[in-house]
Scaffold this motif. Structure first.
Motif: not given
Length: 82
Positions: A33-37, A39-44
């Motif tokens: 999910h967080f590696n999909s278009a 999104h970034t790790i900063a969104d976690v």
């Protein structure tokens, strides 16, 4: 999008494992999910919902209850099983 999980380890340790899965692009629901278009790790974000004192069965039972209550099964959430 929400993911509900349980662990016998501390929340800090389990969250660090999720972050490592994302950084290493592992084939896990949270990492995908967080590696999909878009999104970034900063969104976690992480939030402890419940602390269950007891065995694995009790933790898994509570996890399943919360998954069902919050409706976090795919496609509406990131949980693939409850």
């Amino acid at each position: 999008m929400i993911y509900v999980g349980e662990t016998a380890r501390s929340l800090v340790v389990r969250f660090a494992e999720h972050l490592a899965d994302i950084r290493h692009n592992r084939s896990k629901p949270v990492a995908q999910h967080f590696n999909s278009a878009g999104h970034t790790i900063a969104d976690v974000r992480v939030k402890g919902l419940w602390q269950v004192h007891g065995d694995s069965f009790q933790r898994k039972h509570m996890e399943s209850h919360i998954i069902q209550r919050l409706g976090t099964m795919t496609p509406g959430g990131m949980n693939e099983k409850c």
